[in-house]
Design an enzyme around this catalytic site. Sequence first.
Site, PDB file in Angstrom:
ATOM      1  N   LYS A 282       8.340   4.496 -20.989  1.00 28.64           N
ATOM      2  CA  LYS A 282       7.080   4.884 -22.484  1.00 28.64           C
ATOM      3  C   LYS A 282       6.743   6.705 -22.252  1.00 28.64           C
ATOM      4  O   LYS A 282       7.338   7.232 -21.425  1.00 28.64           O
ATOM      5  CB  LYS A 282       5.845   4.448 -22.304  1.00 28.64           C
ATOM      6  CG  LYS A 282       5.079   4.694 -21.256  1.00 28.64           C
ATOM      7  CD  LYS A 282       4.095   3.830 -20.291  1.00 28.64           C
ATOM      8  CE  LYS A 282       3.333   4.475 -18.852  1.00 28.64           C
ATOM      9  NZ  LYS A 282       2.621   3.009 -18.692  1.00 28.64           N
ATOM     10  N   GLY A 283       6.296   7.204 -23.282  1.00 22.65           N
ATOM     11  CA  GLY A 283       6.218   8.709 -22.773  1.00 22.65           C
ATOM     12  C   GLY A 283       5.210   8.927 -23.848  1.00 22.65           C
ATOM     13  O   GLY A 283       4.235   7.888 -24.977  1.00 22.65           O
ATOM     14  N   THR A 284       4.769  10.105 -24.618  1.00 22.58           N
ATOM     15  CA  THR A 284       3.569  10.483 -25.729  1.00 22.58           C
ATOM     16  C   THR A 284       3.689  10.324 -26.882  1.00 22.58           C
ATOM     17  O   THR A 284       3.398   9.790 -27.886  1.00 22.58           O
ATOM     18  CB  THR A 284       3.185  12.405 -25.644  1.00 22.58           C
ATOM     19  OG1 THR A 284       4.473  12.401 -25.793  1.00 22.58           O
ATOM     20  CG2 THR A 284       3.081  12.599 -24.290  1.00 22.58           C
TER      21      THR A 284
ATOM     22  N   LYS B  43      12.791   1.334 -29.826  1.00 22.06           N
ATOM     23  CA  LYS B  43      11.685   2.040 -29.540  1.00 22.06           C
ATOM     24  C   LYS B  43      10.735   1.838 -30.793  1.00 22.06           C
ATOM     25  O   LYS B  43      10.997   2.044 -32.428  1.00 22.06           O
ATOM     26  CB  LYS B  43      12.719   3.592 -30.235  1.00 22.06           C
ATOM     27  CG  LYS B  43      11.855   4.672 -29.530  1.00 22.06           C
ATOM     28  CD  LYS B  43      13.093   5.794 -29.816  1.00 22.06           C
ATOM     29  CE  LYS B  43      12.558   7.392 -28.965  1.00 22.06           C
ATOM     30  NZ  LYS B  43      13.490   8.440 -29.124  1.00 22.06           N
TER      31      LYS B  43
ATOM     32  N   GLY C 286       5.374   7.699 -28.004  1.00 23.19           N
ATOM     33  CA  GLY C 286       5.109   5.958 -27.907  1.00 23.19           C
ATOM     34  C   GLY C 286       5.983   4.967 -26.451  1.00 23.19           C
ATOM     35  O   GLY C 286       5.709   5.407 -25.449  1.00 23.19           O
TER      36      GLY C 286
ATOM     37  N   ASP D 273      18.084  19.063 -27.551  1.00 22.16           N
ATOM     38  CA  ASP D 273      17.368  18.625 -26.495  1.00 22.16           C
ATOM     39  C   ASP D 273      18.301  17.666 -25.122  1.00 22.16           C
ATOM     40  O   ASP D 273      17.678  16.830 -24.968  1.00 22.16           O
ATOM     41  CB  ASP D 273      16.218  17.038 -26.656  1.00 22.16           C
ATOM     42  CG  ASP D 273      14.976  16.822 -26.175  1.00 22.16           C
ATOM     43  OD1 ASP D 273      15.209  17.832 -24.785  1.00 22.16           O
ATOM     44  OD2 ASP D 273      14.306  15.477 -26.186  1.00 22.16           O
TER      45      ASP D 273
ATOM     46  N   VAL E  18       9.739   2.641 -25.083  1.00 23.06           N
ATOM     47  CA  VAL E  18      11.621   1.654 -25.645  1.00 23.06           C
ATOM     48  C   VAL E  18      11.162   0.732 -24.378  1.00 23.06           C
ATOM     49  O   VAL E  18      10.758   0.438 -23.655  1.00 23.06           O
ATOM     50  CB  VAL E  18      12.402   2.290 -24.981  1.00 23.06           C
ATOM     51  CG1 VAL E  18      13.366   1.644 -25.147  1.00 23.06           C
ATOM     52  CG2 VAL E  18      12.330   3.695 -25.370  1.00 23.06           C
TER      53      VAL E  18
ATOM     54  N   LEU F 101      10.875  -0.312 -20.793  1.00 26.33           N
ATOM     55  CA  LEU F 101      12.037   0.896 -20.460  1.00 26.33           C
ATOM     56  C   LEU F 101      11.603   1.777 -19.745  1.00 26.33           C
ATOM     57  O   LEU F 101      12.370   2.227 -19.107  1.00 26.33           O
ATOM     58  CB  LEU F 101      13.852   0.752 -20.875  1.00 26.33           C
ATOM     59  CG  LEU F 101      13.893  -0.432 -21.303  1.00 26.33           C
ATOM     60  CD1 LEU F 101      15.345  -0.538 -22.463  1.00 26.33           C
ATOM     61  CD2 LEU F 101      14.958  -1.161 -19.889  1.00 26.33           C
TER      62      LEU F 101
END
Length: 377
Positions: A43-45, A64, A47, A156, A49, A41
Amino acid sequence: MSFSPLTSRSAVDILEELQLLTAKTMEKIEVSKHYEIIRELGKGTYGRVDLAIHKTRGAKMALKFLRKKTTKQKSFLQEYCISRYLSSCQYIIGMYDIAFETTEHYVFAQEYAVAGDLFDIIPPQVGLSEHITKRCIYQIALALDYLHSRKLVHRDIKPENILIFDKECRKVKLSDFGMTRIAGTTEKRVSGTIPYTAPELCETSKHSGFLVEYSIDVWAFGVLLFCMMTGNFPWEKALHQDSFYYEFLQWQRYKSAAVPSQWRKFTSHALKMFSKLLSIEPERRCAIKDVLWYFAKTWLVSKEESLNVDGKSNAEVFVHIKPPAALPLGGGSEAQNSNKSETSTSLSFSSCSSYEDVTKDNNSNSILVSTAIEICV
């Protein structure tokens, strides 16, 4: 085991207890034995999902995965337990009683939002219709009020962290509590300077730290509302060096100053609401629940009315308010506002976010970017 909020105890005590309990019961498992991974679904720094099906329960859920190399167990437990603690609210993403670890990741399971996130449906430089905006922002306001009533600050707020279950925003939920902290605590550093970051944090030295206050969320909520209705950011950074922010600052401080061009599409009631949400002084910002009064008012001026208010000052603006209509939280599909925002800003709605950026699915609506915004972490 029950995770219902206990009002007789503080959030600190409850969360500490939940973290200790989770740490003791968390198992190390092999994902493929228990889950069928359907697709990624995001991704990022941090990890990634994944959308998965639990082989025993047969339920779809979002897993996650937080990389152990970049995430301490304490941070993982904090995010998971805060999410569990808050998930009894219908406007906050639901959580499963599932937390485990693999060789490389800490993992927890949450409710799957079938329509993605709010970012995907905001037309760049156009924005959503007033009706859909109100329907969505109403639910987010209630989620934040619930959060704040439990002495927690999200920190956030942005479209990527608002998950949607249909394109008309009949059902939306606040998510991602990785940066959430207890109100009144001190954070050592600001994680990033983005359009949603309050001016007092933009001016904070990376080495000085700051106090976590509800006003941080209130400011971000105000910027989010502007973005939803215009498809643009009001500024890149809330600093004097940013010409769009400086123009806004002058307008707020000196009521005789001209209404900045990018704010002239809003009615006098909406401008007053923004002034309370985006007060330069943190202590003067309203509570999130105070905006609910404005939902019976019209927020966008018509084309004819916009010609009359163009260039006038705060004190000179007079807008005829249409008879208020009840705000339905369900019903038929509404067409999005096709009139482009008449604004002097060259900012378009881009995927700026904090260090927890999620890469958009290839099938998502593309977002046009005319001004790149660098994130300082």
